[in-house]
Design a protein around this motif. Structure first.
Motif, PDB file in Angstrom:
ATOM      1  N   GLU A 482       0.833  -1.197   0.000  1.00 31.19           N
ATOM      2  CA  GLU A 482       0.000   0.000   0.000  1.00 31.19           C
ATOM      3  C   GLU A 482       0.870   1.251   0.000  1.00 31.19           C
ATOM      4  OE1 GLU A 482      -3.140  -0.069  -0.381  1.00 31.19           O
ATOM      5  OE2 GLU A 482      -3.433  -2.245  -0.149  1.00 31.19           O
ATOM      6  N   ARG A 483       0.410   2.274  -0.769  1.00 30.42           N
ATOM      7  CA  ARG A 483       1.152   3.530  -0.866  1.00 30.42           C
ATOM      8  C   ARG A 483       0.197   4.696  -0.672  1.00 30.42           C
ATOM      9  NH1 ARG A 483       4.435   3.201  -6.379  1.00 30.42           N
ATOM     10  NH2 ARG A 483       2.316   2.808  -7.178  1.00 30.42           N
ATOM     11  N   LYS A 484       0.629   5.682   0.059  1.00 31.29           N
ATOM     12  CA  LYS A 484      -0.214   6.824   0.375  1.00 31.29           C
ATOM     13  C   LYS A 484      -0.484   7.652  -0.876  1.00 31.29           C
ATOM     14  CE  LYS A 484      -0.572  10.739   3.561  1.00 31.29           C
ATOM     15  NZ  LYS A 484       0.113  11.504   4.640  1.00 31.29           N
ATOM     16  N   ASN A 485      -1.769   7.910  -1.138  1.00 31.05           N
ATOM     17  CA  ASN A 485      -2.217   8.731  -2.261  1.00 31.05           C
ATOM     18  C   ASN A 485      -1.786   8.175  -3.620  1.00 31.05           C
ATOM     19  OD1 ASN A 485      -3.340  10.577  -0.418  1.00 31.05           O
ATOM     20  ND2 ASN A 485      -1.404  11.703  -0.275  1.00 31.05           N
ATOM     21  N   ARG A 486      -1.478   6.911  -3.680  1.00 33.59           N
ATOM     22  CA  ARG A 486      -1.073   6.297  -4.943  1.00 33.59           C
ATOM     23  C   ARG A 486      -1.640   4.884  -5.009  1.00 33.59           C
ATOM     24  NH1 ARG A 486       5.298   6.964  -5.573  1.00 33.59           N
ATOM     25  NH2 ARG A 486       4.789   6.232  -7.683  1.00 33.59           N
ATOM     26  N   LYS A 487      -1.713   4.348  -6.195  1.00 35.42           N
ATOM     27  CA  LYS A 487      -2.197   2.985  -6.344  1.00 35.42           C
ATOM     28  C   LYS A 487      -1.225   2.009  -5.687  1.00 35.42           C
ATOM     29  CE  LYS A 487      -4.717   3.642 -10.688  1.00 35.42           C
ATOM     30  NZ  LYS A 487      -4.845   3.211 -12.108  1.00 35.42           N
TER      31      LYS A 487
END
Length: 593
Positions: A482-487
């Motif tokens: 999981e990545r913040k504000n990204r896919k």
């Protein structure tokens, strides 16, 4: 100064019209071609590998292109010997691989672009190796679609093809259409530059260095003579008859069937019809009918012949004689075979190729399967692909991956499995790969279980997912980051339906001819502005192998590392001062890019 698109377009048109080319060497002075070559090669893994000198793609600049062009103008450019290493082949022997210096890679790519643009329109449609928009699948598709009724396969393989190309024969072939002695001298210098093995120089008396940028196009130009011989001599000689003659026994039953139908004898008609479907409608031994078909991928040739075996032997002898007398090449005796198409299978491009025959299977009212080409997955290929994931005959964990994260483990297994399956989706029995899927899947889950000190069922439950495909929903295994504000980053194993795809697409097809837009890196280089300090003029490009290498650059990251991390690029355009500072910092930390 003409753009690269214009130059290559003019060469293509001259090649298409069959016009000679007399000013090819002048194109070696065009910096646009070198920029195009740079944009096509800088991302290759070998670009950061030094040859006999420490030079690599790191430090590339317009000044370097200018120095190469200046040497070309006065014919002072000299190719370095290639650094030779030996890599193992499947049969246990070693294959020599040449590693060239970066400048030679760049010049070789320009030579390749020019030769490919000029010769590509003239190549045979039966040649599929090292050509744009062509590959293994296009060759196999042609065999499946057009080789119906083949009786014998002639598997021809040239012994040490790349290492045996005769330089004089190659230069004479080039001189037929290229009337530019300076360009021919440049090619000759490339071929005869020699090699260094264990720091001992050796002369290259024949062959083109494997690993060289221009070697594939030179081999295609060389073997195009073979294509012309087969198409203009062998195929006309061993092809005759519009269609096979009708089978007399079949015609007799057909007449009796017509009589029974006129009498209204339905029982007799049904019996005659059943007898007819067990006989071929045409004469399989018609002496007035012959067909010879041909396909080539690099140095592997496959010929399909409809006729007696004695004539297939003659074709093999004619082929060997032409290669020996005209091209100074030898057919490999252990790999050149004549295979009966219906009872045995030929090997070509990793597939087994055979001709189907079944007198009982019908599609509708007819036995449409007879004479059709079938592609199969070789059993020994499945066995060999399973070996790395087995221990004592059972799936086992991969110890070298236990310390990796879940995403890396699933991605490593997934990319290998996906590549194998996509290549063999053209086979009718691709379902055989279920064995490989089970072995790799179990090995992956055991690797994850060993990492987390857990069990295989728990790992399967944790990573199991369901995806939609054209054949419906399928179960696969996923690992996410999981990545913040990204896919999120998703690695996936499986989920590919093991059904034959008659129109399997080539996923690694590379675009050609259309346009030659500047790569982003080339545009940044032409901007002539340092991306670290903002200075203009005399910039170079600093390259690294991977963004992960920036972890060794210290924390917090320096200005140049921050620029690369922000852009997520393995390159940065820097002035001389900043570039020297980068290398000083790397040397201080004992960091080798």
């Amino acid at each position: 100064m003409q753009s690269a698109t214009t130059v290559l377009g003019v060469l293509r048109e001259r090649g298409r019209r069959g016009l000679p080319c007399s000013e090819l060497f002048r194109q070696m002075f065009n910096p646009q071609l070198y920029l195009l070559a740079y944009g096509r090669t800088y991302a290759n893994h070998g670009a950061m590998t030094p040859g006999v000198t420490p030079e690599t793609v790191d430090g590339m600049s317009q000044r370097k292109i200018g120095r190469i062009i200046e040497a070309m103008r006065h014919e002072r450019y000299r190719f370095h010997p290639v650094r030779r290493i030996n890599i193992p082949k499947k049969n246990g022997k070693m294959r020599p691989l040449g590693i060239t210096t970066w400048s030679d890679k760049l010049v070789g790519e320009v030579v390749r672009l020019l030769l490919e643009a000029y010769y590509e329109p003239t190549f045979s449609g039966r040649s599929h190796g090292f050509r744009p928009r062509r590959g293994c699948h296009t060759a196999l598709r042609e065999v499946v679609n057009t080789w119906t009724g083949t009786a014998w396969f002639i598997e021809a393989d040239v012994s040490d093809c790349f290492g045996s190309l005769d330089h004089q024969v190659l230069l004479s072939i080039l001189s037929e259409k290229i009337h530019d002695q300076r360009f021919l001298r440049l090619v000759r210098n490339m071929l005869t530059a020699g090699y260094l093995e264990d720091w001992k120089w050796g002369a290259t008396l024949s062959g083109a260095p494997q690993g060289g940028e221009a070697s594939p196009i030179l081999s295609n130009i060389y073997l195009h003579k073979l294509d012309e011989f087969v198409e203009t001599v062998l195929i006309p000689e061993y092809t005759r008859g519009e269609r096979r003659a009708r089978n007399p026994a079949y015609l007799e039953l057909q007449n009796l069937l017509a009589q029974a139908r006129r009498r209204g004898d339905r029982a007799q008609a049904r019996t005659l019809r059943q007898r007819m479907t067990s006989l071929p409608s045409s004469d399989p031994n018609d002496p007035c009918y012959r067909r010879l078909r041909y396909i080539r991928y690099a140095d592997d040739q496959l010929l399909g012949f409809a006729g007696p075996k004695a004539e297939a032997e003659q074709i093999k002898q004619h082929l060997a004689a032409f290669l020996r007398d005209e091209l100074k090449l030898e057919l490999s005796q252990e790999k050149t075979l004549i295979t009966h198409a219906r009872t045995r299978a030929a090997r070509f491009l990793g597939y087994e190729i055979t001709v189907q025959h079944n007198d009982t299977k019908k599609t509708g009212r007819y036995r449409r399967v007879n004479g059709q080409i079938a592609l199969r997955v070789p059993r020994d290929v499945i066995k060999a692909k399973c070996v790395p994931y087995l221990a004592r005959g059972k799936p086992a964990k991969r110890k070298d991956l236990v310390n990796s994260n879940d995403h890396a483990i699933v991605a490593t297994f997934g990319v290998v499995y996906r590549g194998i399956v996509q290549y063999y989706l053209f086979a009718g029995d691709v379902a055989r790969l279920h064995r490989l899927r089970w072995v790799m899947e179990t090995s992956m889950l055991k690797t994850l279980a060993a990492k987390h000190r857990s069990s295989v069922p728990k790992m399967a439950a944790k990573h199991k997912a369901r995806i939609d495909t054209e054949q419906g929903p399928r179960v696969c295994f996923e690992a996410r980051i999981e990545r913040k504000n990204r896919k999120p980053l998703v690695a996936r194993f499986g989920g590919i339906p093991l059904y034959r795809q008659r129109s399997a697409k080539i996923v690694d097809r590379r675009p050609v001819w259309v346009d030659y837009p500047h790569k982003e890196l080339v545009t940044r280089l032409l901007a002539d502005t340092c991306e670290i300090c903002g200075a203009t003029g005399d910039v170079t490009v600093h390259h690294i192998r991977a963004l992960a290498d920036l972890a060794h650059a210290g924390w917090p990251p320096s200005d140049w590392a921050r620029v690369m991390l922000d852009r997520r690029r393995k390159t940065v355009v820097a002035c001389d001062s900043c570039h020297d500072h980068i290398h000083e910092a790397q040397a201080a930390r004992s960091f080798t890019p």
